[in-house]
Design a protein around this motif. Structure first.
Motif, PDB file in Angstrom:
ATOM      1  N   LYS A  63       0.830  -1.205   0.000  1.00 29.68           N
ATOM      2  CA  LYS A  63       0.000   0.000   0.000  1.00 29.68           C
ATOM      3  C   LYS A  63       0.866   1.258   0.000  1.00 29.68           C
ATOM      4  O   LYS A  63       0.578   2.237  -0.697  1.00 29.68           O
ATOM      5  N   ARG A 113       2.303   1.816  -3.428  1.00 29.11           N
ATOM      6  CA  ARG A 113       1.279   2.428  -4.268  1.00 29.11           C
ATOM      7  C   ARG A 113       1.186   3.926  -4.012  1.00 29.11           C
ATOM      8  O   ARG A 113       1.095   4.731  -4.945  1.00 29.11           O
ATOM      9  N   ASP A 114       1.209   4.327  -2.742  1.00 30.83           N
ATOM     10  CA  ASP A 114       1.127   5.751  -2.401  1.00 30.83           C
ATOM     11  C   ASP A 114       2.264   6.539  -3.045  1.00 30.83           C
ATOM     12  O   ASP A 114       2.062   7.639  -3.570  1.00 30.83           O
ATOM     13  N   TYR A 144       0.302   8.501  -5.933  1.00 27.23           N
ATOM     14  CA  TYR A 144      -0.133   9.771  -5.353  1.00 27.23           C
ATOM     15  C   TYR A 144       1.023  10.702  -4.960  1.00 27.23           C
ATOM     16  O   TYR A 144       0.794  11.898  -4.752  1.00 27.23           O
ATOM     17  N   ASN A 170       2.253  10.793  -2.185  1.00 22.49           N
ATOM     18  CA  ASN A 170       1.904  11.190  -0.828  1.00 22.49           C
ATOM     19  C   ASN A 170       1.814   9.938   0.034  1.00 22.49           C
ATOM     20  O   ASN A 170       0.971   9.067  -0.213  1.00 22.49           O
ATOM     21  N   LYS A 184       0.772   7.956   3.056  1.00 28.73           N
ATOM     22  CA  LYS A 184      -0.298   8.072   4.049  1.00 28.73           C
ATOM     23  C   LYS A 184      -0.296   6.858   4.954  1.00 28.73           C
ATOM     24  O   LYS A 184      -0.382   5.726   4.490  1.00 28.73           O
ATOM     25  N   SER A 238       0.559  11.890   7.066  1.00 25.38           N
ATOM     26  CA  SER A 238       0.544  12.097   5.623  1.00 25.38           C
ATOM     27  C   SER A 238       1.743  12.955   5.249  1.00 25.38           C
ATOM     28  O   SER A 238       1.956  14.017   5.842  1.00 25.38           O
ATOM     29  N   PRO A 242      -5.563   1.648  -6.921  1.00 27.05           N
ATOM     30  CA  PRO A 242      -6.802   2.343  -7.308  1.00 27.05           C
ATOM     31  C   PRO A 242      -7.399   1.732  -8.569  1.00 27.05           C
ATOM     32  O   PRO A 242      -6.701   1.526  -9.562  1.00 27.05           O
ATOM     33  N   LYS A 300     -10.268  10.741 -11.666  1.00 24.65           N
ATOM     34  CA  LYS A 300      -9.345  10.526 -10.556  1.00 24.65           C
ATOM     35  C   LYS A 300     -10.071  10.009  -9.316  1.00 24.65           C
ATOM     36  O   LYS A 300     -11.200  10.399  -9.028  1.00 24.65           O
ATOM     37  N   ASN A 302      -9.795   9.466  -5.066  1.00 27.61           N
ATOM     38  CA  ASN A 302      -9.126   9.966  -3.867  1.00 27.61           C
ATOM     39  C   ASN A 302      -8.307   8.852  -3.218  1.00 27.61           C
ATOM     40  O   ASN A 302      -8.607   7.672  -3.372  1.00 27.61           O
ATOM     41  N   GLN A 303      -7.292   9.237  -2.506  1.00 28.61           N
ATOM     42  CA  GLN A 303      -6.411   8.286  -1.847  1.00 28.61           C
ATOM     43  C   GLN A 303      -7.112   7.677  -0.647  1.00 28.61           C
ATOM     44  O   GLN A 303      -7.665   8.371   0.200  1.00 28.61           O
ATOM     45  N   GLU A 304      -7.124   6.331  -0.588  1.00 28.79           N
ATOM     46  CA  GLU A 304      -7.738   5.640   0.548  1.00 28.79           C
ATOM     47  C   GLU A 304      -6.803   5.679   1.752  1.00 28.79           C
ATOM     48  O   GLU A 304      -5.604   5.474   1.611  1.00 28.79           O
TER      49      GLU A 304
END
Length: 361
Positions: A129, A132-133, A137, A139, A141, A150, A281, A357, A359-361
């Motif tokens: 995960k 992936r961020d 993204y 970012n 998190k 974050s 995503p 797009k 949003n980031q989970e």
């Protein structure tokens, strides 16, 4: 011999025995361990610079683009389980042959290994995960019962230059008559080549994006291999870690995967808070190469021996054990990792949002 010491259990959690995680194992193959609680890495601007011609005996000064050192604090991943390993010293393990010749020590070691593998799967899922961020993204998190963190990893990249493109209107892949995914791929691959030293060779799609791409191929009569088209030779092959390999797009020399792994999270009471959430995503498309400079950085883990006495262990996975007189009582087996996935070449990847797009989970 005490099998529950960190020294005895460390060989059981070497990297080649970790649970599979596609993004981590495919793009973040480099592993660096630190002997400090924080980690540092350098981001180097190594774009090509053409050397001008000069007269004999003279030379031209080429500007040095330089580099930047970034210091960050890793994310703490710590999981524990109440183990019944010591109980099988006097009794056979569940499912074991009544006439097994295994010694009690062998049964104990096998049970400890299974418990450590269970904890490792949980940590590997979190690492997937985080990877992936980083790639999708920019970012990082991290959420837990007592922490919400974050961190923007693209803070040094101007917003207009960030490697993300959101498709809209008739360019959406759901519009099979007006969309042009191959053009979107070509533009992304060209942008990667212009901004980095890497040639894109891989494409990872979310579930919805993959279905839209397959529908577009079918609508444009590109999925049938009877026409001897190299484009569209799609032969799904199930991979072990929730990823499917669909084939190669010959025009672009790109290998296509879809990432379908899901996860669930739970609070400290064991109640599930999120279930069957896609790690990747569902509407995203990631284009890049395993040759990009991505690494898994691991900070040192502090281990308390007794009051006012602790040491640091520099390892990606640090198992340890305690005996608790509180609920749950008994032997507690724990595993801790202080991890930070980083990408030193974020512009060697491109993220497409062909269906809008998420949003980031």
């Amino acid at each position: 011999m005490d099998y529950f010491t960190t020294r005895q259990m460390l060989p059981l959690v070497e990297r080649e025995q970790w649970a599979p995680a596609f993004l981590r194992d495919h793009f973040f193959k480099r592993v660096e361990t630190f002997e400090t609680a924080i980690v540092e890495y350098d981001v180097i601007d190594d774009k090509n610079a053409i050397c001008p011609a000069s007269r004999p005996g003279s030379s031209v000064v080429i500007q040095n683009k330089g580099w930047k050192t970034i210091t960050r604090e890793p994310i703490v991943l710590s999981a524990e389980i109440q183990t019944k390993a010591e109980e099988i010293l006097a009794n056979r393990a569940a499912g074991q042959n009544c006439y097994s010749t295994q010694t009690p020590d062998q049964r104990l070691a096998e049970k400890i290994k299974r418990d450590l593998e269970y904890l490792d799967r949980s940590i590997s899922c979190a690492e997937e995960k985080f990877c992936r961020d980083v790639l999708i993204y920019g970012n990082l998190k991290a959420e837990g019962p007592d922490i919400v963190k974050s961190e923007n990893l693209w803070d040094y990249i101007p917003t207009a230059s960030q490697p993300v493109k959101v498709l809209t209107g008739t360019a959406l892949w759901s519009a099979t008559t007006t969309a042009d995914p191959l053009k979107d791929f070509r533009e992304a691959i060209r942008a990667i080549g212009q901004t980095s030293q890497v040639s894109a060779t891989e494409c990872v799609m979310g579930v919805e994006a993959a279905e839209a791409f397959m529908a577009w191929l079918k609508a444009n009569d590109l999925v049938l291999d009877t026409r001897r088209l190299d484009l569209g030779l799609i032969k799904p092959e199930a991979l072990k870690n929730g990823v499917e390999y669909w084939g190669r797009i010959g025009q672009l020399d790109i290998y296509v995967y879809s990432h379908e792994l899901t996860y669930f999270s739970y609070d400290t009471s064991g109640t599930a808070t999120k279930q069957n959430i896609n790690i990747f995503p569902t509407k995203a498309v990631l284009i890049g190469s395993p040759e990009a400079q991505c690494s898994m950085l691991y900070g040192a883990v502090p281990l308390v021996k007794k009051e006012d006495d602790f040491s640091f262990v520099a390892s990606a996975r640090v198992p340890y054990s305690t005996v608790s007189d509180r609920s749950p009582k008994g032997r507690i087996l724990s595993m801790e990792s202080r991890v930070l996935p980083i990408c030193k070449e974020p512009l060697a990847f491109r993220v497409l949002w062909p269906l809008g797009k998420q949003n980031q989970e």
